[in-house]
Every structure is written in C-alpha cells, then in structure tokens.
Write an enzyme that holds these catalytic residues in place. Sequence first.
Site, mmCIF file in Angstrom:
data_model
loop_
_atom_site.group_PDB
_atom_site.id
_atom_site.type_symbol
_atom_site.label_atom_id
_atom_site.label_comp_id
_atom_site.label_asym_id
_atom_site.label_seq_id
_atom_site.Cartn_x
_atom_site.Cartn_y
_atom_site.Cartn_z
ATOM 1 N N GLY A 1 54.541 -27.218 43.546
ATOM 2 C CA GLY A 1 55.423 -28.032 42.119
ATOM 3 C C GLY A 1 54.836 -29.136 41.421
ATOM 4 O O GLY A 1 54.940 -29.736 40.992
ATOM 5 N N ASP A 2 52.974 -29.830 41.987
ATOM 6 C CA ASP A 2 52.634 -31.030 41.417
ATOM 7 C C ASP A 2 51.368 -30.611 41.804
ATOM 8 O O ASP A 2 51.056 -29.282 41.761
ATOM 9 C CB ASP A 2 52.760 -32.211 42.500
ATOM 10 C CG ASP A 2 52.529 -33.374 41.370
ATOM 11 O OD1 ASP A 2 51.958 -33.391 41.623
ATOM 12 O OD2 ASP A 2 53.580 -33.294 41.205
ATOM 13 N N ASP A 3 50.428 -31.957 42.824
ATOM 14 C CA ASP A 3 48.962 -30.952 42.182
ATOM 15 C C ASP A 3 48.532 -30.534 43.726
ATOM 16 O O ASP A 3 49.237 -30.721 45.169
ATOM 17 C CB ASP A 3 48.155 -32.521 42.715
ATOM 18 C CG ASP A 3 48.280 -33.641 41.806
ATOM 19 O OD1 ASP A 3 47.320 -33.043 40.501
ATOM 20 O OD2 ASP A 3 48.269 -34.588 41.226
ATOM 21 N N SER B 1 48.589 -24.845 40.238
ATOM 22 C CA SER B 1 49.609 -25.904 39.960
ATOM 23 C C SER B 1 50.102 -25.994 38.515
ATOM 24 O O SER B 1 49.207 -25.842 37.455
ATOM 25 C CB SER B 1 49.021 -27.135 40.136
ATOM 26 O OG SER B 1 50.090 -27.883 40.217
ATOM 27 N N ASP C 1 53.578 -32.057 46.272
ATOM 28 C CA ASP C 1 51.837 -32.207 46.215
ATOM 29 C C ASP C 1 51.706 -30.542 47.520
ATOM 30 O O ASP C 1 51.858 -31.019 48.637
ATOM 31 C CB ASP C 1 51.125 -33.085 46.804
ATOM 32 C CG ASP C 1 51.394 -34.271 45.366
ATOM 33 O OD1 ASP C 1 51.636 -33.690 44.267
ATOM 34 O OD2 ASP C 1 50.837 -35.213 45.094
#
Length: 496
Positions: A286-288, A319, A266
């Site tokens: 790689g996420d939020d 994202s 995140d």
Amino acid sequence: MVETLGLARFNHHRLDFRRWMPAFVSSHKTLLSVVWIAAFASVFLWQRSSVGAGGFSIFRWQSSEAGRPVPRLRPAAFNLTDFGGVGDGVTVNTEAFERAVSAISKLGKRGGGQLNVPPGQWLTAPFNLTSHMTLFLAEGAVILGIEDQKYWPLMPPLPSYGYGREHPGPRYGSLIHGQNLRDIVITGHNGTINGQGQSWWKKYRQKLLNHTRGPLVQIMWSSDIVISNITLRDSPFWTLHPYDCKNVTIKNVTILAPIFEAPNTDGIDPDSCEDMVIEDCYISVGDDAIAIKSGWDQYGIAYGRPSTNILIRNLVVRSMVSAGVSIGSEMSGGVSKVTVENLLVWDSRRAVRIKTAPGRGGYVRDITYRNITFENVRVGIVIKTDYNEHPDEGYDPKAFPILQHISFIGVHGQGVRVPVRIHGSEEIPVRNVTFRDMSVGLTYKKKHIFQCAFVQGRVIGTIFPAPCENLDLYDEQEKLVKHSASQNITDIDYDI
C-alpha cells in the site's frame, strides 16, 4: 550453517548487466511481449495463492508436498513446541518465543541455534531476536502479530528522525525486533509473518493512535543478516526495516498488503544501511515497494549515516499509491552507489522515484537504473524536489540536497502516461543525468510528456519519446551532436 552473503564477494559495478535478458530478445516488441506474459502469469499466481496465508514467490521453486523436512542450519536446533508453543491461532506464544531466544543466546560461542516454527498459527506479541540465530518458518507456519496495541512495547524515537515518524515521543516496536546483533537469519519453506495490520490501519485513519505504528520486522545496528524464502504480509506500518545495518541480504521474499487503504505499508526500507542486496522478490503493498532512506532533515544530517552500496535486482513490484522503488524522501544522511536492475513495475502510480526537499540536506548520487520495465504505470521516472514534509520547525530551509550522477539505461514498457518527470529547482538542480536505450509505449500522446525543470544531462543515441530540451544529445558513439542551451527551462505539468 546458513552462509551470509557479503558485498565483498562481488563488485556489482563490474557485473555484465546485459546477461540477464536472453540474447534472442532483439526487439522492443518481443521484449514487451515476454514481459507482458510474465506479468500476467505472476498476477494470476498471486491472486490464486493470496487467498491463503502462505503467499508465494515467482522466483523460487515450491514443493507441493506438506510437511517438508526442515534442514538443520545450526549446530543446535529447537522447535517452538519445546518451549510450550501452541499453534492454534488463539494461544499467545510470546513467552515461548522469549524462552527459545534465551536458550539460543547462550550458544553463540558454539555457532548459535535454530528455532523451527512448525505448521500452525502462532499468535504472539512482539519479541526480540539474538545473535547467531536462525528463525526457520516451516511450510504452513504463520507467525501472527497480536492485534491489541497494549501488548506492543514503546521504544525511543529513531535518532535520525527526531521523534516518532507519525507522532512526537515514543514509537511502537516491531513484531520481530533485533538490536546490536550479528549473524541473524530469518528463512524457511515460505512460512509467513503476518502483522494483522487491519486494526492498526483503521485506528490510524480514525486518528486514534498516539504513537507511531511499528514495523513488522525491524533490525537495528546489526550486521550479517540474511532474510530469505518467507512471506511478509499486512504490516501495521513499514514491513521490513533494516536500520543502520551492514551486510544485509534479502532474497526470495514475498511482501503483500492491500494496494489501497493500507497506509505506509512500505515493503522494504533500507535506512542508513551499507552493503546490501535485495533480489528475486515480489512486492505488492500500500505504499513504496522499496524506499531507501537515511534520516530526516536536521536529525538525519546530525546522525550522518548514509545508505550506500546497495544492489536491487530481479524484482516484480506494484504500488498503486506511491512508487515501485523510491529513494527518500528521508535521505538527509545521503544515498549513494545504488544499482537497480532487472525491475518490472506493473499497474502502479509511479515506477521509480527520487524525492527530497529544501531542508533535507544530504545527497543522492551515483545511482544506476538498468533494464527497467513499466507495465501500465501512470508516471515512469520521477525526481521531485519539493516533497515538503518536515519533523518540526527546527529544520534549516537552506539545507539543499545535492542530486547528481543518475543514469537510466534500458528503460522499456507500455501503457505509460508520463514516462519522465524530473522536477529540479533553482536551489536543487538535478545534474549529470543520463538516458540511453529507452522506448516506452504511451497512453497520452500530447506534448510535454518527457517533463524537465532545472536539469542538466545527456541522451545517448535515440530514445522514445523524444527527450526534453534541457538535455544534451549524443550519438551512439557518445559524440556530442547538440548541446542544450536551456537547462533551466521548465515544462512540468502535473495535470497530465
């Protein structure tokens, strides 16, 4: 001295939000053209600059000259080399950082001190900050997190989570850490803090870790925090994690991680924070990109610290795994009074999302999204109430969160498959949702692309695509045109 920015200086509910876009942009076609050009330029610049370690920000001016003079922002200033630091990328500089922080900790009554990190590769294990401190990263300075996990200390689990987020028991600390501090500044001439997370991601996927991974930067139980003009990249876990903090400003920050195979990286996770501004940032992770949190199930309910009065504006985010801006799913202490404005989400799986589940308790209310643009996004707006991930079996399945007073005003874009998916339930209905001024270009032109279940709210004026039948219809003067008789109807289709 760098001046911290408090929310008391303005009331963001009174801002004239329409001033952000120029008056001459009078049509959706013109708006989308401007956004497309800006997005293309930002992608080009990011790809060009991400080859090096410095990163970039599309919102700030950068000098092309090496060795820019370092401003003096505190009464006393030191260089890391004064304490034995060696920036060769091989020498471990943990003791140099610790000696520098110790020296600055004695200067609090005189306004604190500034630690300058010169150009170079400064390898270090995790270290702590102190109050009344400025950490200044010069142009070309890179703080490198040591990869060997034995150098990363273990810490008690966060009290609002019950245990380490990934494993029971202690968790790894962050590379740069602070607790119970006041007046902290991390800034520079776009220097970089690099967590070298690749080895952590690989061990996580191979299930070789026995403790929850640590964030890149974590500041806890602190106030008057400014983080600006730096690049954060390749965190082992969440990148920037302010926990139970007040009066936080994050400005002109670039946050990077691979868009795939960099789990849980995140960008910024405000967690039980109050009075916070995040602005003028570029985030591709790689996420939020951003996830607002406030604790997990019964532990978050017992801790009881909401995230409130948060302004997020002027961001470009990406994202491919999760969402551009999320609330939850750990929101058991409550989330309220959040404004997200002037946001571009490009080439992403989801744009904005609220996620929760039975057992969370708490609330999400008084949330405003304004001037939001989607560019090639699979699902634009998501509210999900069955995100069933729990810390242990001790949660109360009847602790239902409350979702209400959520507005979407000025939503535009193109290349969107499902513009809206609001999945309430009989136990967790979504109440008082408002849509106004929405026009989104679609890639999937069949029915049921504006999806709703157990939703009550209204549409003001004409929007595209046509809204679900759950919502009341009002004209531009906000006079009722048609009252919905089917608020509990369900047309959710995850196959689209």
